[in-house]
Design a protein around this motif. Structure first.
Motif, PDB file in Angstrom:
ATOM      1  N   LEU A   1     -93.136 -17.166  12.250  1.00 53.66           N
ATOM      2  CA  LEU A   1     -93.052 -18.199  13.281  1.00 53.66           C
ATOM      3  C   LEU A   1     -92.784 -17.599  14.658  1.00 53.66           C
ATOM      4  O   LEU A   1     -93.369 -18.032  15.657  1.00 53.66           O
ATOM      5  CB  LEU A   1     -91.950 -19.196  12.928  1.00 53.66           C
ATOM      6  N   LEU A   2     -91.918 -16.605  14.718  1.00 57.10           N
ATOM      7  CA  LEU A   2     -91.561 -16.020  16.008  1.00 57.10           C
ATOM      8  C   LEU A   2     -92.668 -15.139  16.573  1.00 57.10           C
ATOM      9  O   LEU A   2     -92.617 -14.760  17.748  1.00 57.10           O
ATOM     10  CB  LEU A   2     -90.270 -15.204  15.870  1.00 57.10           C
ATOM     11  N   ALA A   3     -93.685 -14.822  15.758  1.00 58.33           N
ATOM     12  CA  ALA A   3     -94.856 -14.118  16.285  1.00 58.33           C
ATOM     13  C   ALA A   3     -95.641 -15.006  17.235  1.00 58.33           C
ATOM     14  O   ALA A   3     -96.445 -14.521  18.028  1.00 58.33           O
ATOM     15  CB  ALA A   3     -95.750 -13.644  15.136  1.00 58.33           C
ATOM     16  N   ASP A   4     -95.403 -16.325  17.171  1.00 58.74           N
ATOM     17  CA  ASP A   4     -96.031 -17.284  18.092  1.00 58.74           C
ATOM     18  C   ASP A   4     -94.933 -18.160  18.695  1.00 58.74           C
ATOM     19  O   ASP A   4     -94.813 -19.343  18.382  1.00 58.74           O
ATOM     20  CB  ASP A   4     -97.055 -18.141  17.338  1.00 58.74           C
TER      21      ASP A   4
ATOM     22  N   VAL B   1     -83.139 -11.026  15.848  1.00 58.41           N
ATOM     23  CA  VAL B   1     -82.877  -9.715  16.446  1.00 58.41           C
ATOM     24  C   VAL B   1     -84.193  -8.998  16.722  1.00 58.41           C
ATOM     25  O   VAL B   1     -84.390  -8.405  17.793  1.00 58.41           O
ATOM     26  CB  VAL B   1     -81.962  -8.874  15.529  1.00 58.41           C
ATOM     27  N   ALA B   2     -85.128  -9.048  15.755  1.00 59.34           N
ATOM     28  CA  ALA B   2     -86.438  -8.423  15.961  1.00 59.34           C
ATOM     29  C   ALA B   2     -87.206  -9.105  17.092  1.00 59.34           C
ATOM     30  O   ALA B   2     -87.969  -8.452  17.818  1.00 59.34           O
ATOM     31  CB  ALA B   2     -87.244  -8.481  14.669  1.00 59.34           C
ATOM     32  N   PHE B   3     -86.988 -10.409  17.264  1.00 55.33           N
ATOM     33  CA  PHE B   3     -87.687 -11.168  18.304  1.00 55.33           C
ATOM     34  C   PHE B   3     -87.111 -10.874  19.691  1.00 55.33           C
ATOM     35  O   PHE B   3     -87.850 -10.622  20.645  1.00 55.33           O
ATOM     36  CB  PHE B   3     -87.568 -12.660  17.977  1.00 55.33           C
ATOM     37  N   LEU B   4     -85.790 -10.871  19.788  1.00 52.43           N
ATOM     38  CA  LEU B   4     -85.137 -10.687  21.092  1.00 52.43           C
ATOM     39  C   LEU B   4     -85.039  -9.222  21.501  1.00 52.43           C
ATOM     40  O   LEU B   4     -85.068  -8.906  22.695  1.00 52.43           O
ATOM     41  CB  LEU B   4     -83.740 -11.318  21.056  1.00 52.43           C
TER      42      LEU B   4
ATOM     43  N   LEU C   1     -84.949  -2.990  18.031  1.00 52.63           N
ATOM     44  CA  LEU C   1     -84.069  -3.013  16.864  1.00 52.63           C
ATOM     45  C   LEU C   1     -84.779  -3.534  15.618  1.00 52.63           C
ATOM     46  O   LEU C   1     -84.129  -3.774  14.598  1.00 52.63           O
ATOM     47  CB  LEU C   1     -82.842  -3.880  17.149  1.00 52.63           C
ATOM     48  N   SER C   2     -86.081  -3.722  15.687  1.00 52.44           N
ATOM     49  CA  SER C   2     -86.841  -4.210  14.539  1.00 52.44           C
ATOM     50  C   SER C   2     -86.723  -3.233  13.375  1.00 52.44           C
ATOM     51  O   SER C   2     -86.723  -2.012  13.553  1.00 52.44           O
ATOM     52  CB  SER C   2     -88.313  -4.382  14.922  1.00 52.44           C
ATOM     53  N   LEU C   3     -86.635  -3.770  12.158  1.00 50.85           N
ATOM     54  CA  LEU C   3     -86.479  -2.927  10.978  1.00 50.85           C
ATOM     55  C   LEU C   3     -87.669  -1.998  10.777  1.00 50.85           C
ATOM     56  O   LEU C   3     -87.525  -0.904  10.220  1.00 50.85           O
ATOM     57  CB  LEU C   3     -86.297  -3.801   9.733  1.00 50.85           C
TER      58      LEU C   3
ATOM     59  N   PRO D   1     -92.564  -9.390  16.447  1.00 49.66           N
ATOM     60  CA  PRO D   1     -92.424 -10.496  17.396  1.00 49.66           C
ATOM     61  C   PRO D   1     -91.956  -9.999  18.754  1.00 49.66           C
ATOM     62  O   PRO D   1     -91.125  -9.096  18.848  1.00 49.66           O
ATOM     63  CB  PRO D   1     -91.375 -11.399  16.731  1.00 49.66           C
ATOM     64  N   GLN D   2     -92.480 -10.617  19.813  1.00 58.85           N
ATOM     65  CA  GLN D   2     -92.100 -10.253  21.175  1.00 58.85           C
ATOM     66  C   GLN D   2     -91.504 -11.470  21.869  1.00 58.85           C
ATOM     67  O   GLN D   2     -92.109 -12.531  21.898  1.00 58.85           O
ATOM     68  CB  GLN D   2     -93.320  -9.764  21.970  1.00 58.85           C
TER      69      GLN D   2
END
Length: 336
Positions: free
Chosen positions: A152-155, A201-204, A208-210, A251-252
């Motif tokens: 979801l956070l990819a969009d 965390v990966a989005f913001l 720090l993405s795994l 995600p960005q």
């Protein structure tokens, strides 16, 4: 139902098939062992403050996601739902990473979710009730929720329809989703909140993405060539080498590309449909359609409610692990 599951299973690569076959087999086997010989093995897998500090069970940080505790009919229904959702999300991730890297990613997700989960229950234990020291996390639900959040956070600019009742921005949908199910279970599902925290965390903070902690593609390829130079299969599923992996979508938070492609599935009559955000009315429609009622939280005994969404628990060695109903209820009753 077989017409739906058979093609989905055919699309599952090697590690996904191994996971989805071993997960219920281990849970059922341990449940039979417990009933026949009164042997309790949950403490070997469930990650809790007690397991880490008192039993020095550091391995539970890695293994908690691979154990399902059977505790009645509702837990069996949730197991089926876990396996179904796994067939939706796991194959795509394994194709992105390759089979060996996907397995390493699963271990990393378990560690990340458990670390955040332990921090949460430690705060609650210190501030509210020391019995949270024994509350544990186990099951596939946290891993599935991490994947749902990343999808979801990819969009982030898109939106999602929740049961066709309300449209929620994708940026807030994971939090909304877990919040609603916590209300439905009358419990704060701490392990689920830890799972969406991994996604946020990966989005913001993409740094720090795994995925950035995984070994490089060239290194994994060298390991695979050393161990097995020829293509292999597990349970009829193809082993996907790292050299052919597409790489994950991280995600960005600054917006940009949306989730591509579409996913259509039916969960016990509850329709799920994903559409690209560029398609006009679109977004992601979760659990829309008429569906079939599975029952309400009022119909489920309190001692079974944590299992409904995969919230496990562990007890000190030598004490009953299922009969202490008061501890099961603690996993997090909402504070006033």
């Amino acid at each position: 139902m077989g017409n739906i599951l058979k093609p989905m299973w055919a699309e599952c690569p090697a590690v996904t098939r191994l996971m989805l076959a071993a997960y219920p087999t281990m849970g059922l086997g341990f449940a039979i062992l417990k009933g026949a010989a009164d042997v309790h093995v949950g403490w070997l897998f469930e990650c809790s403050l007690h397991a880490i500090w008192s039993d020095t069970g550091v391995w539970t940080l890695l293994l908690s996601g691979f154990f399902h505790r059977f505790s009645g009919g509702m837990s069996f229904l949730m197991l089926l739902l876990e396996l179904y959702m796994g067939m939706i999300y796991f194959p795509k991730r394994e194709r992105e990473l390759g089979s060996l890297t996907f397995f390493l990613w699963l271990l990393l997700v378990n560690v990340a979710v458990n670390v955040l989960f332990l921090i949460m229950v430690a705060v609650v234990c210190a501030a509210w009730d020391p019995r949270f020291y024994f509350i544990g996390n186990s099951g596939l639900w946290p891993i599935i929720i991490v994947l749902l959040s990343l999808h979801l956070l990819a969009d982030p600019e898109g939106s999602t329809s929740f049961w066709g009742l309300v449209s929620v921005p994708n940026k807030w949908y994971p939090l909304f989703f877990v919040g609603v199910f916590s209300l439905m279970n009358a419990l704060i599902l701490w392990n689920h909140f830890a799972a969406i925290a991994v996604g946020y965390v990966a989005f913001l903070r993409p740094a720090l993405s795994l995925e950035r902690l995984l070994p490089s593609q060239s290194r994994v390829t060298a390991w695979e060539r050393r161990c097995c130079s020829q293509p292999r299969q597990l349970l009829g599923g193809s082993w996907l080498p790292a050299s052919g992996a597409r790489g994950p979508v991280i995600p960005q938070s600054s917006g940009g590309g949306g989730a591509s492609g579409g996913v259509g599935a039916s969960v016990f009559g509850l329709q799920m449909q994903a559409r690209s955000s560029g398609g006009g009315s679109g977004g992601f429609t979760a659990f829309s359609g008429k569906g079939q009622r599975l029952g309400s939280s009022d119909d489920v005994p309190a001692s079974m409610q944590p299992v409904a969404m995969g919230a496990g628990r562990s007890e000190p060695a030598g004490e009953p692990d299922e009969e202490s109903g008061e501890e099961a209820r603690l996993v997090s009753e909402p504070s006033t």
